[in-house]
Design a protein around this motif. Structure first.
Motif, PDB file in Angstrom:
ATOM      1  N   LEU A  59      -5.372  12.654   9.377  1.00 18.76           N
ATOM      2  CA  LEU A  59      -5.103  11.561  10.003  1.00 18.76           C
ATOM      3  C   LEU A  59      -4.468  10.263   9.257  1.00 18.76           C
ATOM      4  CD1 LEU A  59      -7.819  11.514  13.055  1.00 18.76           C
ATOM      5  CD2 LEU A  59      -5.447  12.357  13.307  1.00 18.76           C
ATOM      6  N   TYR A  60      -3.430   9.319   9.953  1.00 18.90           N
ATOM      7  CA  TYR A  60      -2.762   8.604   9.346  1.00 18.90           C
ATOM      8  C   TYR A  60      -2.076   7.614   9.632  1.00 18.90           C
ATOM      9  CZ  TYR A  60      -2.125  12.163   5.794  1.00 18.90           C
ATOM     10  OH  TYR A  60      -2.785  12.948   4.547  1.00 18.90           O
ATOM     11  N   THR A  61      -2.345   6.137   9.469  1.00 16.93           N
ATOM     12  CA  THR A  61      -1.402   4.938   9.946  1.00 16.93           C
ATOM     13  C   THR A  61       0.294   4.976  10.069  1.00 16.93           C
ATOM     14  OG1 THR A  61      -1.452   2.740  10.352  1.00 16.93           O
ATOM     15  CG2 THR A  61      -1.687   3.720   8.047  1.00 16.93           C
ATOM     16  N   ASP A  62       0.408   4.908  10.704  1.00 16.60           N
ATOM     17  CA  ASP A  62       2.542   4.882  10.582  1.00 16.60           C
ATOM     18  C   ASP A  62       2.575   4.671   9.890  1.00 16.60           C
ATOM     19  OD1 ASP A  62       3.193   4.714  14.550  1.00 16.60           O
ATOM     20  OD2 ASP A  62       2.066   6.157  13.442  1.00 16.60           O
ATOM     21  N   SER A  63       2.375   3.530   9.550  1.00 12.80           N
ATOM     22  CA  SER A  63       3.113   2.589   7.955  1.00 12.80           C
ATOM     23  C   SER A  63       2.954   3.695   6.840  1.00 12.80           C
ATOM     24  CB  SER A  63       2.481   1.642   7.423  1.00 12.80           C
ATOM     25  OG  SER A  63       1.005   1.460   7.509  1.00 12.80           O
ATOM     26  N   VAL A  64       1.893   4.752   6.484  1.00  9.77           N
ATOM     27  CA  VAL A  64       2.024   5.422   4.894  1.00  9.77           C
ATOM     28  C   VAL A  64       2.475   6.485   5.215  1.00  9.77           C
ATOM     29  CG1 VAL A  64       0.300   3.714   4.536  1.00  9.77           C
ATOM     30  CG2 VAL A  64      -0.406   5.799   5.579  1.00  9.77           C
TER      31      VAL A  64
END
Length: 124
Positions: A59-64
């Motif tokens: 899972l990733y935060t949107d900015s990365v």
């Protein structure tokens, strides 16, 4: 006692790449989910990427998204963060952490083991 040690930080120009590593000692963490957090100067800590205990879920935060890749090698008790197309806004201290107990995904990092952090600085 469990210790997490981050490495691989440094100074890089915008558009460049870095690969962070987080190596555990003291016990195997192969059944713990793990994650990468970062904290920029004057800002709150944020979760960047998370990975399940077996690597099957990331899972990733949107900015990365599309730029960073989280992975792990349980045989080496090590987790990685490949960071490409780095931007100045990625500048922060990066920390690795485990989930609070075996098999539980990292959420806000509470209850888990933490490393000391490694500085990533991206120049424009």
């Amino acid at each position: 006692q469990v210790q997490l040690v981050e490495s691989g930080g440094g100074l890089v120009q915008a558009g460049g790449s870095l690969r962070l590593s987080c190596t555990a000692s003291g016990r195997t963490l192969s059944n713990y989910a793990m994650g990468w957090f970062r904290q920029a100067l004057g800002k709150e800590r944020e979760v960047v990427a998370r990975i399940s205990w077996n690597g099957g879920t990331t899972l990733y935060t949107d900015s990365v998204k599309g730029r960073f890749t989280i992975s792990r090698d349980n045989a080496k008790n090590t987790m990685y963060l490949q960071m490409n197309s780095l931007k100045p806004e990625d500048t922060a201290v990066y920390y690795c952490a485990t989930g609070p107990s075996p098999y539980r995904m990292v959420t806000d990092g509470s209850g888990g083991y933490w490393g000391q952090g490694t500085q990533v600085t991206v120049s424009s």
